[in-house]
Write a protein that holds these residues in place. Structure first.
Motif, PDB file in Angstrom:
ATOM      1  N   TYR A 254       0.829  -1.203   0.000  1.00  0.00           N
ATOM      2  CA  TYR A 254       0.000   0.000   0.000  1.00  0.00           C
ATOM      3  C   TYR A 254       0.870   1.262   0.000  1.00  0.00           C
ATOM      4  O   TYR A 254       0.595   2.228  -0.711  1.00  0.00           O
ATOM      5  CB  TYR A 254      -0.911  -0.014   1.228  1.00  0.00           C
ATOM      6  CG  TYR A 254      -2.180   0.736   0.989  1.00  0.00           C
ATOM      7  CD1 TYR A 254      -3.296   0.088   0.479  1.00  0.00           C
ATOM      8  CD2 TYR A 254      -2.258   2.095   1.227  1.00  0.00           C
ATOM      9  CE1 TYR A 254      -4.457   0.779   0.223  1.00  0.00           C
ATOM     10  CE2 TYR A 254      -3.419   2.784   0.983  1.00  0.00           C
ATOM     11  CZ  TYR A 254      -4.517   2.126   0.488  1.00  0.00           C
ATOM     12  OH  TYR A 254      -5.665   2.813   0.232  1.00  0.00           O
ATOM     13  N   ILE A 255       1.938   1.240   0.807  1.00  0.00           N
ATOM     14  CA  ILE A 255       2.832   2.401   0.871  1.00  0.00           C
ATOM     15  C   ILE A 255       3.539   2.595  -0.475  1.00  0.00           C
ATOM     16  O   ILE A 255       3.581   3.704  -1.015  1.00  0.00           O
ATOM     17  CB  ILE A 255       3.850   2.234   2.034  1.00  0.00           C
ATOM     18  CG1 ILE A 255       3.109   2.331   3.381  1.00  0.00           C
ATOM     19  CG2 ILE A 255       4.951   3.277   1.948  1.00  0.00           C
ATOM     20  CD1 ILE A 255       3.930   1.907   4.588  1.00  0.00           C
ATOM     21  N   ALA A 256       4.077   1.492  -1.039  1.00  0.00           N
ATOM     22  CA  ALA A 256       4.765   1.591  -2.339  1.00  0.00           C
ATOM     23  C   ALA A 256       3.799   2.093  -3.414  1.00  0.00           C
ATOM     24  O   ALA A 256       4.130   3.009  -4.174  1.00  0.00           O
ATOM     25  CB  ALA A 256       5.331   0.227  -2.720  1.00  0.00           C
ATOM     26  N   GLY A 257       2.613   1.498  -3.461  1.00  0.00           N
ATOM     27  CA  GLY A 257       1.623   1.887  -4.464  1.00  0.00           C
ATOM     28  C   GLY A 257       1.168   3.332  -4.326  1.00  0.00           C
ATOM     29  O   GLY A 257       0.768   3.963  -5.302  1.00  0.00           O
ATOM     30  N   GLY A 258       1.242   3.868  -3.122  1.00  0.00           N
ATOM     31  CA  GLY A 258       0.851   5.250  -2.913  1.00  0.00           C
ATOM     32  C   GLY A 258       1.986   6.237  -3.166  1.00  0.00           C
ATOM     33  O   GLY A 258       1.778   7.338  -3.669  1.00  0.00           O
ATOM     34  N   MET A 259       3.212   5.830  -2.813  1.00  0.00           N
ATOM     35  CA  MET A 259       4.352   6.748  -2.932  1.00  0.00           C
ATOM     36  C   MET A 259       4.760   6.978  -4.389  1.00  0.00           C
ATOM     37  O   MET A 259       5.230   8.069  -4.726  1.00  0.00           O
ATOM     38  CB  MET A 259       5.555   6.219  -2.134  1.00  0.00           C
ATOM     39  CG  MET A 259       5.435   6.349  -0.622  1.00  0.00           C
ATOM     40  SD  MET A 259       5.019   8.007  -0.042  1.00  0.00           S
ATOM     41  CE  MET A 259       6.575   8.865  -0.345  1.00  0.00           C
ATOM     42  N   ILE A 260       4.596   5.973  -5.239  1.00  0.00           N
ATOM     43  CA  ILE A 260       5.043   6.115  -6.638  1.00  0.00           C
ATOM     44  C   ILE A 260       4.355   7.303  -7.323  1.00  0.00           C
ATOM     45  O   ILE A 260       5.042   8.198  -7.829  1.00  0.00           O
ATOM     46  CB  ILE A 260       4.864   4.791  -7.405  1.00  0.00           C
ATOM     47  CG1 ILE A 260       5.907   3.771  -6.926  1.00  0.00           C
ATOM     48  CG2 ILE A 260       4.975   5.010  -8.918  1.00  0.00           C
ATOM     49  CD1 ILE A 260       5.645   2.341  -7.380  1.00  0.00           C
ATOM     50  N   PRO A 261       3.018   7.375  -7.332  1.00  0.00           N
ATOM     51  CA  PRO A 261       2.409   8.520  -8.014  1.00  0.00           C
ATOM     52  C   PRO A 261       2.567   9.834  -7.244  1.00  0.00           C
ATOM     53  O   PRO A 261       2.448  10.906  -7.826  1.00  0.00           O
ATOM     54  CB  PRO A 261       0.925   8.138  -8.113  1.00  0.00           C
ATOM     55  CG  PRO A 261       0.724   7.114  -7.070  1.00  0.00           C
ATOM     56  CD  PRO A 261       2.011   6.415  -6.875  1.00  0.00           C
ATOM     57  N   LEU A 262       2.863   9.740  -5.949  1.00  0.00           N
ATOM     58  CA  LEU A 262       2.986  10.954  -5.140  1.00  0.00           C
ATOM     59  C   LEU A 262       4.377  11.583  -5.262  1.00  0.00           C
ATOM     60  O   LEU A 262       4.532  12.796  -5.105  1.00  0.00           O
ATOM     61  CB  LEU A 262       2.675  10.622  -3.674  1.00  0.00           C
ATOM     62  CG  LEU A 262       2.428  11.802  -2.735  1.00  0.00           C
ATOM     63  CD1 LEU A 262       1.234  12.622  -3.185  1.00  0.00           C
ATOM     64  CD2 LEU A 262       2.213  11.304  -1.308  1.00  0.00           C
ATOM     65  N   SER A 263       5.391  10.749  -5.550  1.00  0.00           N
ATOM     66  CA  SER A 263       6.776  11.230  -5.500  1.00  0.00           C
ATOM     67  C   SER A 263       7.051  12.461  -6.385  1.00  0.00           C
ATOM     68  O   SER A 263       7.776  13.360  -5.944  1.00  0.00           O
ATOM     69  CB  SER A 263       7.753  10.079  -5.801  1.00  0.00           C
ATOM     70  OG  SER A 263       7.415   9.446  -6.997  1.00  0.00           O
ATOM     71  N   PRO A 264       6.504  12.563  -7.613  1.00  0.00           N
ATOM     72  CA  PRO A 264       6.784  13.781  -8.395  1.00  0.00           C
ATOM     73  C   PRO A 264       6.315  15.059  -7.696  1.00  0.00           C
ATOM     74  O   PRO A 264       6.945  16.108  -7.838  1.00  0.00           O
ATOM     75  CB  PRO A 264       6.003  13.552  -9.699  1.00  0.00           C
ATOM     76  CG  PRO A 264       5.870  12.084  -9.806  1.00  0.00           C
ATOM     77  CD  PRO A 264       5.722  11.597  -8.398  1.00  0.00           C
ATOM     78  N   TYR A 265       5.226  14.982  -6.939  1.00  0.00           N
ATOM     79  CA  TYR A 265       4.728  16.166  -6.239  1.00  0.00           C
ATOM     80  C   TYR A 265       5.639  16.552  -5.093  1.00  0.00           C
ATOM     81  O   TYR A 265       5.713  17.707  -4.696  1.00  0.00           O
ATOM     82  CB  TYR A 265       3.313  15.925  -5.699  1.00  0.00           C
ATOM     83  CG  TYR A 265       2.300  15.729  -6.786  1.00  0.00           C
ATOM     84  CD1 TYR A 265       1.792  16.817  -7.475  1.00  0.00           C
ATOM     85  CD2 TYR A 265       1.874  14.468  -7.131  1.00  0.00           C
ATOM     86  CE1 TYR A 265       0.878  16.657  -8.489  1.00  0.00           C
ATOM     87  CE2 TYR A 265       0.950  14.285  -8.147  1.00  0.00           C
ATOM     88  CZ  TYR A 265       0.461  15.379  -8.822  1.00  0.00           C
ATOM     89  OH  TYR A 265      -0.437  15.216  -9.816  1.00  0.00           O
ATOM     90  N   ILE A 266       6.295  15.540  -4.505  1.00  0.00           N
ATOM     91  CA  ILE A 266       7.222  15.824  -3.408  1.00  0.00           C
ATOM     92  C   ILE A 266       8.477  16.492  -3.969  1.00  0.00           C
ATOM     93  O   ILE A 266       9.023  17.420  -3.369  1.00  0.00           O
ATOM     94  CB  ILE A 266       7.585  14.519  -2.640  1.00  0.00           C
ATOM     95  CG1 ILE A 266       6.321  13.935  -1.999  1.00  0.00           C
ATOM     96  CG2 ILE A 266       8.668  14.768  -1.589  1.00  0.00           C
ATOM     97  CD1 ILE A 266       6.502  12.569  -1.358  1.00  0.00           C
ATOM     98  N   LEU A 267       8.914  16.065  -5.158  1.00  0.00           N
ATOM     99  CA  LEU A 267      10.152  16.570  -5.753  1.00  0.00           C
ATOM    100  C   LEU A 267       9.953  17.873  -6.515  1.00  0.00           C
ATOM    101  O   LEU A 267      10.864  18.689  -6.593  1.00  0.00           O
ATOM    102  CB  LEU A 267      10.744  15.506  -6.691  1.00  0.00           C
ATOM    103  CG  LEU A 267      11.096  14.164  -6.008  1.00  0.00           C
ATOM    104  CD1 LEU A 267      11.500  13.115  -7.030  1.00  0.00           C
ATOM    105  CD2 LEU A 267      12.194  14.367  -4.969  1.00  0.00           C
TER     106      LEU A 267
END
Lengths: 217, 217
Positions: A144-157
């Motif tokens: 769940y964490i991996a599946g959520g972090m992948i699409p979120l990571s560009p917004y963090i960067l």
């Protein structure tokens, strides 16, 4: 096997949902709300899914234990009926009573093997691995964490929500493809087909969500 | 059984996630963005989960068919080895070769029963119901829609986001309790315990998400 399918769904759904959410929040000037909301979602989802998986696995183990105790009671209290049940298992495979009797009698002399046999062949229950509850919880929460972090990571960067959305869509589609490919290899159903299927599910779901959002907003 | 657990998790997670999202969007003046976003999420999630479930069930059915064809080939080409395998199944239950031989030989005279026996007892595979793929897809999609609409409904009926959040939290907690109660009755694990567990999972997940959101925003 079922767990693995479920994890794929989490991934695909999570990825899709975050894209949609990001697309809808186009009015938002910076990525702060998307990142905080996304991390909160991931925290809530991984805890709910992990705890739920843990309790489900514990429940399965308890259910197995209860059924085993019942079988031990029954072979002690009503052995003739239990022997007849073993016979019926074999008769459902076309055997005559004469053919199955030696096995039925052999089992009836070994209570532990007899109970194991009933658990597996009459009730269709597998003995749960005692460590499965924790492993299952950790796997589900991790997926769940991996599946959520992948699409979120560009917004963090990135600080721009518009660029974030474009990168997020690309990264997400790529992740779905890679995940589908690996899953296809692992389960032996054909990596290319599995990769295309996983990307198609994500694409169809995202397109439907966008269409619905356009239609009503 | 696994499907049912999974559906509970969807529900709990969905409910929790929508509360968190609503809480974070406190800056939003009206409920329009929450409703559109929520409906889009439900559309994407139900499609991804439903399609994923359909393809997973189809994959299971294909896998079963392939394994069955392999077993038919093997009992034709290497019958002695396959008979030895049946014997080993019985020996794992403590039977001597002498005790299991009559059953092994009876099976070897009936190819269909023999293959069925190997599928179930050697490979541990159940024959999938051909209609299961569609039923499974519809059940998963329906559970996803129900689990999403419950926390969203107060926002559709009310125009104030603050009132919406309060009603949504109450409705959601009540729905988790009712759902847990019914699940506990259906699976025989105790309705009250199941109701409390389901509400606790939702509560812990929501609290963690709120804490995280507070901490970083």
């Amino acid at each position: 096997m079922p767990h693995e399918h479920v994890e794929t769904h989490f991934m695909a759904t999570n990825l899709v949902r975050d894209i949609v959410a990001a697309g809808l929040s186009g009015a938002v000037q910076n990525t702060r709300l998307i990142v905080v909301g996304g991390l909160a979602e991931i925290a809530a989802g991984s805890i709910a899914m992990g705890l739920g998986g843990y309790l489900a696995a514990r429940g399965d183990a308890e259910h197995y234990e209860q059924e085993r105790e019942r079988e031990y009671r029954e072979i002690k209290e009503i052995p003739e009926e239990e022997m007849a049940e073993v016979g019926r298992v074999f008769q459902s495979y076309g055997m005559t009573p004469a053919e199955s009797t030696p096995v039925v009698e052999a089992l009836s002399r070994r209570p532990d093997a007899w109970v194991d046999f009933m658990m597996r062949f009459e009730l269709g229950l597998e003995e749960p691995d005692p460590r499965r509850a924790l492993t299952s919880a950790a796997t589900i929460a991790g997926a769940y964490i991996a599946g959520g972090m992948i699409p979120l990571s560009p917004y963090i960067l990135l600080s721009s929500a518009v660029h974030g959305l474009a990168y997020s869509a690309v990264v997400t589609l790529a992740a779905l493809g890679i995940f589908g490919y690996l899953k296809g290899r692992y389960t032996g159903t054909g990596p290319a087909r599995s990769a295309i299927q996983t990307m198609a599910i994500g694409g169809v779901a995202a397109a439907a969500a966008f269409a619905l959002a356009k239609l009503i907003s």
